[in-house]
Design a protein around this motif. Sequence first.
Motif, PDB file in Angstrom:
ATOM      1  N   ILE A   1      -4.934  -3.593  -8.965  1.00  0.00           N
ATOM      2  CA  ILE A   1      -4.564  -5.074  -8.438  1.00  0.00           C
ATOM      3  C   ILE A   1      -2.955  -4.843  -8.365  1.00  0.00           C
ATOM      4  O   ILE A   1      -2.534  -3.897  -9.263  1.00  0.00           O
ATOM      5  N   ALA A   2      -2.344  -5.456  -7.354  1.00  0.00           N
ATOM      6  CA  ALA A   2      -1.019  -5.689  -7.233  1.00  0.00           C
ATOM      7  C   ALA A   2      -0.322  -6.887  -7.439  1.00  0.00           C
ATOM      8  O   ALA A   2      -1.049  -7.822  -7.030  1.00  0.00           O
ATOM      9  N   VAL A   3       0.494  -7.252  -8.376  1.00  0.00           N
ATOM     10  CA  VAL A   3       1.176  -8.317  -8.803  1.00  0.00           C
ATOM     11  C   VAL A   3       2.711  -8.489  -8.261  1.00  0.00           C
ATOM     12  O   VAL A   3       3.259  -7.511  -8.571  1.00  0.00           O
ATOM     13  N   ASN A   4       3.214  -9.372  -7.800  1.00  0.00           N
ATOM     14  CA  ASN A   4       4.487  -9.466  -7.081  1.00  0.00           C
ATOM     15  C   ASN A   4       4.867 -10.817  -6.996  1.00  0.00           C
ATOM     16  O   ASN A   4       4.195 -11.809  -6.625  1.00  0.00           O
ATOM     17  N   THR A   5       6.271 -10.907  -7.055  1.00  0.00           N
ATOM     18  CA  THR A   5       6.954 -12.216  -6.557  1.00  0.00           C
ATOM     19  C   THR A   5       7.390 -12.146  -5.152  1.00  0.00           C
ATOM     20  O   THR A   5       7.980 -13.334  -4.717  1.00  0.00           O
ATOM     21  N   ALA A   6       7.465 -11.130  -4.829  1.00  0.00           N
ATOM     22  CA  ALA A   6       7.970 -10.928  -3.288  1.00  0.00           C
ATOM     23  C   ALA A   6       6.752 -10.676  -2.275  1.00  0.00           C
ATOM     24  O   ALA A   6       6.072  -9.897  -2.525  1.00  0.00           O
ATOM     25  N   THR A   7       6.731 -11.716  -1.306  1.00  0.00           N
ATOM     26  CA  THR A   7       5.675 -11.563  -0.364  1.00  0.00           C
ATOM     27  C   THR A   7       5.593 -10.230   0.404  1.00  0.00           C
ATOM     28  O   THR A   7       4.598  -9.554   0.564  1.00  0.00           O
ATOM     29  N   THR A   8       6.743  -9.727   0.736  1.00  0.00           N
ATOM     30  CA  THR A   8       6.865  -8.526   1.695  1.00  0.00           C
ATOM     31  C   THR A   8       6.390  -7.191   0.934  1.00  0.00           C
ATOM     32  O   THR A   8       5.896  -6.180   1.439  1.00  0.00           O
ATOM     33  N   ASP A   9       6.822  -7.197  -0.392  1.00  0.00           N
ATOM     34  CA  ASP A   9       6.102  -6.060  -0.973  1.00  0.00           C
ATOM     35  C   ASP A   9       4.801  -5.831  -1.168  1.00  0.00           C
ATOM     36  O   ASP A   9       4.203  -4.709  -0.983  1.00  0.00           O
ATOM     37  N   LEU A  10       3.874  -6.982  -1.403  1.00  0.00           N
ATOM     38  CA  LEU A  10       2.627  -7.084  -1.181  1.00  0.00           C
ATOM     39  C   LEU A  10       2.077  -6.739   0.100  1.00  0.00           C
ATOM     40  O   LEU A  10       1.010  -6.077   0.153  1.00  0.00           O
ATOM     41  N   GLN A  11       2.930  -7.179   1.237  1.00  0.00           N
ATOM     42  CA  GLN A  11       2.291  -6.763   2.572  1.00  0.00           C
ATOM     43  C   GLN A  11       2.535  -5.450   2.885  1.00  0.00           C
ATOM     44  O   GLN A  11       1.655  -4.771   3.822  1.00  0.00           O
ATOM     45  N   GLY A  12       3.473  -4.618   2.149  1.00  0.00           N
ATOM     46  CA  GLY A  12       3.648  -3.318   2.550  1.00  0.00           C
ATOM     47  C   GLY A  12       2.502  -2.349   1.915  1.00  0.00           C
ATOM     48  O   GLY A  12       2.518  -1.019   2.117  1.00  0.00           O
ATOM     49  N   LEU A  13       1.686  -2.784   0.979  1.00  0.00           N
ATOM     50  CA  LEU A  13       0.672  -1.876   0.618  1.00  0.00           C
ATOM     51  C   LEU A  13      -0.524  -1.742   1.541  1.00  0.00           C
ATOM     52  O   LEU A  13      -0.882  -2.477   2.540  1.00  0.00           O
ATOM     53  N   GLU A  14      -1.177  -0.511   1.337  1.00  0.00           N
ATOM     54  CA  GLU A  14      -2.043  -0.047   2.365  1.00  0.00           C
ATOM     55  C   GLU A  14      -3.513   0.102   1.704  1.00  0.00           C
ATOM     56  O   GLU A  14      -4.534   0.005   2.389  1.00  0.00           O
ATOM     57  N   ASN A  15      -3.585   0.389   0.463  1.00  0.00           N
ATOM     58  CA  ASN A  15      -5.013   0.651  -0.275  1.00  0.00           C
ATOM     59  C   ASN A  15      -5.498  -0.478  -0.871  1.00  0.00           C
ATOM     60  O   ASN A  15      -6.756  -0.437  -1.430  1.00  0.00           O
ATOM     61  N   VAL A  16      -4.648  -1.290  -1.713  1.00  0.00           N
ATOM     62  CA  VAL A  16      -4.917  -2.538  -2.597  1.00  0.00           C
ATOM     63  C   VAL A  16      -5.505  -3.269  -1.432  1.00  0.00           C
ATOM     64  O   VAL A  16      -4.941  -3.944  -0.642  1.00  0.00           O
ATOM     65  N   SER A  17      -6.933  -3.870  -1.895  1.00  0.00           N
ATOM     66  CA  SER A  17      -7.440  -4.923  -1.065  1.00  0.00           C
ATOM     67  C   SER A  17      -6.439  -6.188  -1.098  1.00  0.00           C
ATOM     68  O   SER A  17      -5.957  -6.440  -2.129  1.00  0.00           O
ATOM     69  N   HIS A  18      -6.765  -6.940  -0.094  1.00  0.00           N
ATOM     70  CA  HIS A  18      -5.881  -8.229   0.256  1.00  0.00           C
ATOM     71  C   HIS A  18      -6.223  -9.227  -1.075  1.00  0.00           C
ATOM     72  O   HIS A  18      -5.313  -9.630  -1.530  1.00  0.00           O
ATOM     73  N   GLU A  19      -7.664  -9.166  -1.573  1.00  0.00           N
ATOM     74  CA  GLU A  19      -7.891 -10.309  -2.457  1.00  0.00           C
ATOM     75  C   GLU A  19      -7.441  -9.604  -3.760  1.00  0.00           C
ATOM     76  O   GLU A  19      -7.201 -10.439  -4.718  1.00  0.00           O
ATOM     77  N   ASN A  20      -7.016  -8.343  -3.818  1.00  0.00           N
ATOM     78  CA  ASN A  20      -6.382  -7.972  -5.134  1.00  0.00           C
ATOM     79  C   ASN A  20      -4.894  -7.939  -5.277  1.00  0.00           C
ATOM     80  O   ASN A  20      -4.432  -7.388  -6.085  1.00  0.00           O
ATOM     81  N   ARG A  21      -4.102  -8.577  -3.960  1.00  0.00           N
ATOM     82  CA  ARG A  21      -3.014  -8.772  -4.125  1.00  0.00           C
ATOM     83  C   ARG A  21      -2.465 -10.128  -4.613  1.00  0.00           C
ATOM     84  O   ARG A  21      -2.585 -11.147  -3.866  1.00  0.00           O
ATOM     85  N   VAL A  22      -1.662 -10.122  -5.646  1.00  0.00           N
ATOM     86  CA  VAL A  22      -1.531 -11.472  -6.218  1.00  0.00           C
ATOM     87  C   VAL A  22      -0.177 -11.867  -6.381  1.00  0.00           C
ATOM     88  O   VAL A  22       0.720 -11.301  -7.055  1.00  0.00           O
TER      89      VAL A  22
END
Length: 387
Positions: free
Chosen positions: A35-56
């Motif tokens: 799971i990836a948790v962030n306050t910045a949308t762009t940081d979450l969008q740059g991930l490649e292997n964390v599923s979209h439903e696990n980007r918080v």
Amino acid sequence: MKLALIGFGQAGGKVVDQFLAYDDAIDGGFVESGIAVNTATTDLQGLENVSHENRVLIGQARVNGHGVGADNELGAEVAEADIDEVQHAIDSIPTHEIDAFLVVAGMGGGTGSGGAPVLAKHLKRIYTQPVYGLGILPATDEGGIYTLNAARSFRTFVREVDNLLVFDNDVWRSAGESVRGGYDRINREIVERFGLLFAAGEVGHGDHVAESVVDSSEIINTLSDGGISTIGYASETVETGGDGLLSSFTGSDDGFDEGSATNRMTSLVREATLGRLTLPCDVGSADRGLVVATGPSEHLNRKGVERGRQWLEDETGSMEIRGGDYPTPDDEVGAIVLLSGVTDVPRVDQLQQVGVEAKETTEEVRANAENEFASLVDTGGELDALF
């Protein structure tokens, strides 16, 4: 060792992203969920292997997806306010199948250094599994605000987790290396060292079965009693031909030299311990340790592992040094050394001192700025403000 990985902030999310790729590449089986948790949308969008439903994405009401600007007090506040958002993602993990949580964060920024301790405290309140932290220290040249963040976060994070595994960027940055290139390489170093440790004991390589299995209980016991941990790793490429080095390890012909095989493994344990640790420390200050031999099963030498374990026992003066092997299907023989409960750590002492100085300087600058501004707009009572 089955882990639920939760990356908090930019650095934490990127490392978890790489953990997922690494686990898949080696068929390690140690990542149950990432799971990836962030306050910045762009940081979450740059991930490649964390599923979209696990980007918080958290803190939308406060920062509208733009991050907290290296303000870790705000990062902690946002994490507290939106902890239910994070818990919703964790609820999808089959927690009955995991051995531990691992909360990963860069300690110099705002979201990770502020939010990771908050999450760790929350997890320990709800779950019975151990909650470990993986904290990444900023390099000394990254600036005073990041050092101050790291110093404050370190004191909090280490208190809230069952053990804090530490990686010091200052030791691993290469001169002249670009920031992006440097951090991409460093993230790979982090994932390789910690990934190999946590993958040990997971059977996923066909007939490759360890002689002396290192399972989750060995790692958990080594990390028990809290504190700070560091990892060392050393490896050598070996030949896989039938009449080369392989025969000297397996004894498949009359030329088997058990002494040579034992010395090789003992040497790798020494190199891993005395070489570049993820967090440099005085090895003698460790309370507990674990030695894991990795590589093709034909090349792993039990006597070498035991000799290396005994050597580490002498170096640390601790009776709690465990050992075992983890067969892998590649062409490298290696040794992983986990040192737990270390107390003589110059980098942490320096971090705290620089953090104190940065705090004092920041307060002084702020006070001077307020005085200068008051002087700037002071007209001696000759002008009135509009309201």
